[in-house]
Design a protein around this motif. Structure first.
Motif, short mmCIF file in Angstrom:
data_model
loop_
_atom_site.label_atom_id
_atom_site.label_comp_id
_atom_site.label_asym_id
_atom_site.label_seq_id
_atom_site.Cartn_x
_atom_site.Cartn_y
_atom_site.Cartn_z
N TYR B 96 0.82 -1.19 0.00
CA TYR B 96 0.00 0.00 0.00
C TYR B 96 0.86 1.25 0.00
O TYR B 96 1.76 1.41 0.83
N ARG B 97 0.58 2.13 -0.95
CA ARG B 97 1.13 3.47 -0.94
C ARG B 97 0.03 4.41 -1.38
O ARG B 97 -0.72 4.12 -2.31
N SER B 98 -0.02 5.54 -0.74
CA SER B 98 -1.10 6.47 -1.00
C SER B 98 -1.17 6.88 -2.48
O SER B 98 -2.24 6.88 -3.08
N ASP B 99 -0.02 7.22 -3.07
CA ASP B 99 -0.04 7.78 -4.42
C ASP B 99 -0.60 6.83 -5.50
O ASP B 99 -1.57 7.17 -6.17
N PRO B 100 0.00 5.65 -5.68
CA PRO B 100 -0.53 4.80 -6.75
C PRO B 100 -1.95 4.30 -6.48
O PRO B 100 -2.76 4.21 -7.42
N PHE B 101 -2.27 4.01 -5.23
CA PHE B 101 -3.63 3.54 -4.93
C PHE B 101 -4.65 4.64 -5.21
O PHE B 101 -5.72 4.39 -5.76
N THR B 102 -4.30 5.88 -4.83
CA THR B 102 -5.21 6.99 -5.06
C THR B 102 -5.41 7.19 -6.57
O THR B 102 -6.54 7.33 -7.05
N GLU B 103 -4.30 7.16 -7.30
CA GLU B 103 -4.39 7.37 -8.75
C GLU B 103 -5.33 6.34 -9.38
O GLU B 103 -6.19 6.68 -10.20
#
Lengths: 279, 371
Positions: B96-103
């Motif tokens: 989990y990482r905020s950036d790729p999951f959010t994108e």
């Protein structure tokens, strides 16, 4: 290194009582405090100040009374305090709040470049934990939530290494400055305010910014207008069970036998589990 | 605080035509190390109920770095109630990482336009939900304990505790879509999976560029203890409060919990006092649990605690104060000194176990082994 800490003044929720008839909050006599989770963020920032001589700015949004919370933060050792306060912000939800705070941070950044923004993991009144991440997204900062420990900062290379809590353990994460971290509670309690800092805090000016000071021209993004969520109704929690059937007048062992019978009758699977131990 | 009643706002709203295209309920299925967080299944169960009112499909969103893992989870998601599963598999989504999951989630929402998007109120999904809602500039209600639908304008009524659990408020996202909410784990029951259910799997190809993601996960230190997981799953939980007077008295609760095959939990004050690990905190700022039996010992029953135990099958309260608020919402109450009652209970359970053993022994040792 310039560190900004986002803080909020909140009613001490542990002292809130609900009016038994009207189901409304009884605010009288409930003290307003600096959100306890923000203190962990502030302490982390103070540690950076100890190590790197960082400049600490505390930023809050709220009514003018919130100045007291900022003064408190100054007494712990923050260098500068800014309160974002304007009637136009009234009724802001987390999306609108993050918009306003992001605008203020941009303004702050234009005077003194920001390296790190800290926030508490959540407030004790709203309990959402949404404002910090929202601010990071609006400013394009790297977002590191639920940070338990800052292992290393390389200020020259703008690199940071942290431990952040996930549901199943700890993620070891590297990232870059500028970033926004929300700080987990429970690892380093806030230090005592020193006497010189307390004296300084009492005299220090808290800057009050209205929306224009923060550079917000579009009022459709703030206050009620900028808030997608609306509160439909507020009510006191009702319990479908209780009051309890009271068991009394017997020796503890008798009471416990009756109690156990009741439990096992309702949940035979629990009894089965207990008797498994016969093996 | 934003939470003031604004009843006048609840007039019939004709949704912006651009927004009325939004249809369906989505659940983000959170997984870490190939294990799904149960809140995903809990939400699929609830989504099915809401979908019936709205007459729409339930979608599940599964992200990961490994196709086989994502496929297994997708199959389970269908069994738990999803009609459509939206998969994204990419090496950038391994942890989990905020950036790729959010994108990814933002792109999926923009393409498929669900009207409701639900996530667990876990550390991972709260991070994701806040980020996604900010990008989409839509409403997000945190930490809900009830979800209902107002059919008149197809709006989600998301109810959550506020002011530390003293009050509940129902929040609406009117002229914005999707309507987003995070829900506390343990609030809704896990539905029974049905492996015969049929669903559609959509493998979404998104072009993720790892070079854009500045934050990297270098390692993972699993929590070997997992007390909080055990607490969530236990059928019997014994909770201790300040009334226990000292940390060492928790050993009595532990002994009883062990005999009953249960776990020990506690209130915020005892965790703050260092009598119990934070992982075992029950209540508004701790866990919501739904054991079959909850036994509250020396707990006065502040609202903050109540939020966490309401879903228990049966609540037993033991307190020496007959006016303790906990008796107002327990099923069975005993007024008395826990230092007498808990040891008595331990003896009763032990007697029961040994008499069962004796009884079986009389019928032959073989039987005893069979049990």
């Amino acid at each position: 290194m310039h560190v900004v800490i986002l803080v909020k003044q909140v009613p001490d929720s542990s002292q809130i009582r609900v009016h038994p008839q009207t189901g409304t909050i009884m605010r009288q006599g409930v003290p307003a405090i600096l959100n306890p989770y923000d203190l962990f963020a502030l302490e982390k920032a103070l540690e950076l100040k100890d190590a790197y001589g960082s400049f600490l700015t505390v930023l809050s949004m709220g009514p003018l009374q919130a100045e007291a919370a900022l003064r408190k933060a100054l007494s712990y050792g923050a260098d500068e305090a800014i309160l974002l306060s304007d009637r136009a912000f009234a009724g802001s939800d987390t999306l609108a709040t993050s918009y306003a705070l992001a605008a203020a941070l941009k303004k702050i950044d234009s005077c003194r470049k920001i390296d790190i923004v800290f926030a508490g993991k959540q407030t004790i009144d709203g309990d959402t934990g949404q404002v910090g991440p929202g601010v990071a997204r609006r400013l394009g900062l790297q977002l590191l939530t639920y940070v338990q420990e800052i292992k290393h900062i390389d200020y020259e290379k703008k690199k940071v290494l942290v431990h952040r809590k996930s549901e199943k353990g700890i993620q070891v994460v590297s990232s870059q400055l500028p970033c926004l971290m929300t700080i987990l509670d429970g690892h380093s309690a806030i230090r005592y305010a020193s006497l010189p800092n307390m004296i300084r805090a009492a005299k220090a000016p808290v800057k009050i910014w209205n929306r224009m000071d923060a550079g917000i021209e579009d009022i459709s993004k703030i206050g009620l207008k900028g808030s997608p969520t609306v509160v439909g109704k507020v009510f006191a929690p009702q319990s479908s069970r209780g009051p309890a059937e009271m068991m009394e007048g017997e020796e503890p062992e008798v009471l416990c036998s009756i109690l156990l019978e009741k439990l096992f009758k309702k949940y035979p699977e629990v009894e089965k589990e207990v008797l498994q131990q016969v093996r | 605080m934003e939470e003031k009643p604004k009843n006048q706002k609840r007039k019939k709203l004709s949704l912006d035509p651009r927004l009325s295209e939004y249809r369906g309920i989505w659940v983000f299925i959170e997984q870490e190390e190939a294990k799904v967080h149960p809140v995903g299944w809990e939400l699929l169960g609830k989504a099915r109920i809401l979908a019936k009112f709205l007459e729409v499909d339930v979608g599940a969103v599964v992200f990961g770095g490994n196709q086989a893992v994502v496929d297994t989870i997708s199959k389970d998601a269908v069994a738990y109630g999803a009609d459509i599963v939206y998969q994204v598999v990419d090496p950038s989504l391994a942890d989990y990482r905020s950036d790729p999951f959010t994108e990814c989630l933002v792109q999926l929402v923009k393409k498929y336009k669900p009207e409701i998007l639900l996530l667990g109120a876990t550390s991972l999904s709260r991070d994701l939900a806040s980020s996604v809602a900010t990008f989409l500039e839509t409403g997000l209600t945190a930490d809900c304990t009830e979800l209902t639908i107002d059919l008149e304008n197809r709006s989600l009524e998301a109810t959550r505790p506020t002011f530390g659990g003293s009050l509940l408020c129902t929040i609406l996202t009117l002229n914005y879509r999707p309507q987003m909410a995070t829900v506390r784990p343990g609030v809704f029951p896990i539905p029974l999976p049905n492996t015969d259910r049929k669903g559609t799997i959509i493998r979404e190809q998104l072009q993720l560029n790892e070079a854009n993601f500045i934050t990297k996960v270098l390692g993972f230190i699993p929590d070997p203890y997992k007390a909080s997981e055990k607490l969530s799953r236990a059928d019997v939980v014994i909770g201790g409060g300040r009334g226990l007077k000292q940390a060492s008295h928790f050993s009595l609760l532990r002994e009883l919990a062990m005999l009953l095959g249960g776990e020990v939990g506690g209130t915020r004050p005892v965790v703050q006092a260092g009598w119990l690990e934070a992982e075992r905190q029950i209540g508004q700022t701790g866990k919501t649990i739904r054991p079959k039996v909850y036994i509250a010992v020396g707990i006065s029953g502040a609202v903050q605690h109540r939020v966490g135990i309401e879903k228990a099958g049966m609540i037993v309260a033991i307190n020496n104060d007959p006016n303790a608020p906990i008796f107002d919402y327990a099923d069975i109450g005993i007024v008395g000194d826990f230092l007498e009652i808990i040891p008595a209970m331990i003896r009763v359970v032990k007697n029961k176990i040994s008499s069962t053993y004796d009884c079986l022994k009389k019928q032959g040792v073989g039987k005893a082994e069979e049990l």
